[in-house]
Design an enzyme around this catalytic site. Structure first.
Site, PDB file in Angstrom:
ATOM      1  N   HIS A   1       1.088  -1.374   0.035  1.00 43.49           N
ATOM      2  CA  HIS A   1      -0.008   0.421   0.142  1.00 43.49           C
ATOM      3  C   HIS A   1       0.776   1.454  -0.142  1.00 43.49           C
ATOM      4  CE1 HIS A   1      -3.216  -2.516   2.228  1.00 43.49           C
ATOM      5  NE2 HIS A   1      -3.624  -3.028   0.705  1.00 43.49           N
TER       6      HIS A   1
ATOM      7  N   HIS B   1       3.563   0.181   4.314  1.00 35.17           N
ATOM      8  CA  HIS B   1       4.463  -0.948   5.604  1.00 35.17           C
ATOM      9  C   HIS B   1       4.104  -2.386   5.646  1.00 35.17           C
ATOM     10  CE1 HIS B   1       6.751   2.699   7.432  1.00 35.17           C
ATOM     11  NE2 HIS B   1       5.115   3.275   7.769  1.00 35.17           N
ATOM     12  N   HIS B   2       3.206  -2.214   4.316  1.00 35.50           N
ATOM     13  CA  HIS B   2       2.274  -3.812   4.404  1.00 35.50           C
ATOM     14  C   HIS B   2       2.547  -4.707   2.882  1.00 35.50           C
ATOM     15  CE1 HIS B   2      -1.351  -1.360   6.364  1.00 35.50           C
ATOM     16  NE2 HIS B   2      -0.070  -1.883   6.816  1.00 35.50           N
ATOM     17  N   PRO B   3       4.007  -4.666   2.740  1.00 34.89           N
ATOM     18  CA  PRO B   3       4.284  -5.639   1.995  1.00 34.89           C
ATOM     19  C   PRO B   3       4.537  -7.006   1.916  1.00 34.89           C
ATOM     20  CG  PRO B   3       6.371  -5.348   3.702  1.00 34.89           C
ATOM     21  CD  PRO B   3       5.267  -4.126   4.251  1.00 34.89           C
TER      22      PRO B   3
END
Length: 547
Positions: free
Chosen positions: A297, A470-472
């Site tokens: 994101h 911070h959503h890999p």
């Protein structure tokens, strides 16, 4: 130092899923479990104070990685915070408890071929993990490890934001994880009794005294040892460049996250053969999907100056910092008990989207996160993120050296739809901040600024200021096709005795923050490893699209 050099199970990475896995596996007294973490223990007080998040994106307990230049963002290099501490991301995140949309998981099952991962299948695992302060119904439960609560004393500007969003046309929703995701409201947060409820405190700490569980910190795994097509142990870096090997009698379980897991597989010779040869790694197993399918994101934001001291910016002053610390220690309340991003919601930029495609996070200040501008006077930040990017990136090795940082390329906005929808979401957020309910609190928009209106100007602003949420996920995705890295039971295709269990196995990014889904993956993954029957699928819980 472990008491033994051989264990039944070795879990690599003490992030959310790794902590769950180590805790659940060690419930069986007849097996031995080693949990290996490259980072240290979560001893610093900031890890346990909800507001400590403000320090985390600025480098505490982080690998210090960055992306490669992003060609669709004008060559920007973005800071890419990845946790390096017990608890992983759950120890440094903003503690927002969201699960995503039911349709996310149904797509895993139908479109990605991941039987057993539909919403009805995973909901029981969300509930098993949860200790909810307020909700007990078809969607929620109490008594689980992870504390889930509502924000303590939201600020008046947060309540005004809820009214403003409703003025704009977004309905109020008291539970984004319940029957309907759509709407605006206060987030549930992973906080219990005013303290962060991380996977380390919720799962690992109660299990630390078990004689069959060993936790090894500040210990980087440099390679998974593979012999004749089977993972038989791990190689750990020692002093002065020396290494030592620890054996796994049953399985090695990789839980190092969406960057760390594909990185370690490739360092171990498991991945795209051409790339491995190019960087000088001996090929053990040609698995082309390793490190592909990276999704994340991307956040765009607006920052407004307040009419007065309506957010927590003023607590940067030393005297107020001291007072806030006293409030927290004495009463468990005040600014330190705030996660700083407690309010937000989900809505539509594309009106024909199958479920909300934009997420809002209201930040109670300016400059909270690394790289975000701080105003001279009190400010408020509204982050907007497009939830289902079509762009796909990669994680690759820079060299065969385990100490070298990986090449992280999220390939943001490679698909023009991502940019168009993200900009639409930013426009929507700016309109909410202009509604009547916020006028007593908001003086003026300072970023992007009232003159930034055109598509060209907004795109330039976004290119220069956007940041990761911070959503890999997705770099070791599960599935049944040739590019899948793991099967739906999380086994690495073509290698015996090796599984991946973390956010990297998600075939598609969920429409929300990723901590709760990663904990769910750990819960379900532990049952798969233990050979247990899955929890009965939910039969009475759906997330319908509102009429």
């Amino acid at each position: 130092m472990p008491a033994s050099q051989s264990y039944d199970y070795i879990v690599i990475g003490a992030g959310p899923a790794g902590c769950v896995m180590a805790s659940r596996l060690s419930e069986d007294k007849d097996v031995t479990v080693l949990l290996v973490e490259a980072g240290g223990r979560d001893l610093h007080p900031l890890f346990h104070m909800p507001a400590g998040f403000a320090k985390m994106t600025k480098g505490i307990a982080s690998w210090g990685w960055h992306t490669v230049p992003q060609k669709h963002l004008g060559g920007r290099v973005l800071r890419f915070t990845q946790a390096k501490v017990l608890g992983g991301g759950s120890s440094i995140n903003a503690q927002i408890y969201t699960r995503g949309n039911a349709k996310d998981y149904d797509a895993w099952a139908t479109d990605a071929g991941c039987a057993g991962w539909a919403y009805a299948d995973v909901l029981p695992y969300f509930k098993r993990a949860e200790d909810n302060q307020r909700f007990v119904d078809a969607f929620h439960a109490y008594g689980g490890p992870i504390g889930v609560s509502i924000p303590i004393n939201p600020l008046p500007i947060s309540e005004a934001f809820l009214r403003a969003a409703q003025e704009y046309g977004i309905p109020y929703n008291p539970d984004f994880n319940g029957a309907i995701q759509d709407g605006i409201g206060h987030y549930q947060v992973t906080v219990r009794n005013g303290r962060r409820s991380s996977a380390a405190t919720a799962y690992l700490r109660p299990a630390r005294d078990r004689s069959n569980l060993t936790v090894l910190t500040v210990s980087a795994v440099t390679r998974i040892v593979v012999d004749n097509g089977r993972a038989i142990g791990v190689e750990i870096a020692g002093a002065g460049g020396a290494t030592r090997t620890i054996s796994a009698a049953r399985e090695v379980i990789l839980a190092a996250g969406a960057i760390g897991s594909p990185r370690l597989l490739q360092l171990s010779g498991i991945g795209p053969a051409d790339h491995l040869r190019q960087v000088g790694v001996e090929v053990k197993h040609d698995l082309p999907g390793v490190g592909t399918n990276l999704q994340d994101h991307l956040d765009l934001y607006a920052i407004c100056e307040c009419t007065g001291d309506h957010t927590y910016d003023g607590y940067a002053r030393l005297d107020r910092t001291i007072w806030a610390g006293f409030q927290y220690l004495a009463f468990g309340k005040g600014p330190v008990a705030s996660t700083l991003f407690e309010t937000g919601g989900f809505w539509y930029a594309d009106k024909v989207a199958r479920s909300p495609d934009i997420q809002f996070h209201l930040g109670l200040g300016s400059g909270i996160e690394a790289g975000v501008s701080r105003l001279k006077n009190a400010g408020v930040t509204l982050n907007t993120a497009f939830l289902r990017p079509r762009s796909r990136g990669t994680v690759r090795l820079a060299s065969a050296d385990p100490a070298a940082a990986p090449l992280i390329d999220p390939n943001y906005w490679e698909d023009p739809y991502d940019r168009a929808t993200a900009l639409a979401g930013l426009r929507m957020g700016r309109e909410i901040m202009r509604q009547k309910a916020l006028q007593p609190f908001v003086l003026a928009e300072r970023l992007p600024g009232p003159d930034v209106v055109s598509e060209v100007d907004l795109t330039r602003f976004a290119n220069e200021t956007c940041k990761t949420d911070h959503h890999p996920v997705g770099t070791c995705r599960m599935g049944t096709d040739d590019m899948a890295v793991v099967t739906p039971d999380l086994k690495v295709r073509g290698i015996e005795g090796l599984r991946v269990c973390d956010s990297s196995v998600m075939p598609y990014l969920v429409s929300s923050n990723t901590n709760a889904p990663t904990i769910m993956i750990g819960e379900k993954g532990a049952d798969l490893v233990r050979g247990r029957a899955p929890l009965p699928a939910a039969s009475n819980a759906r997330q319908p699209v509102p009429a």
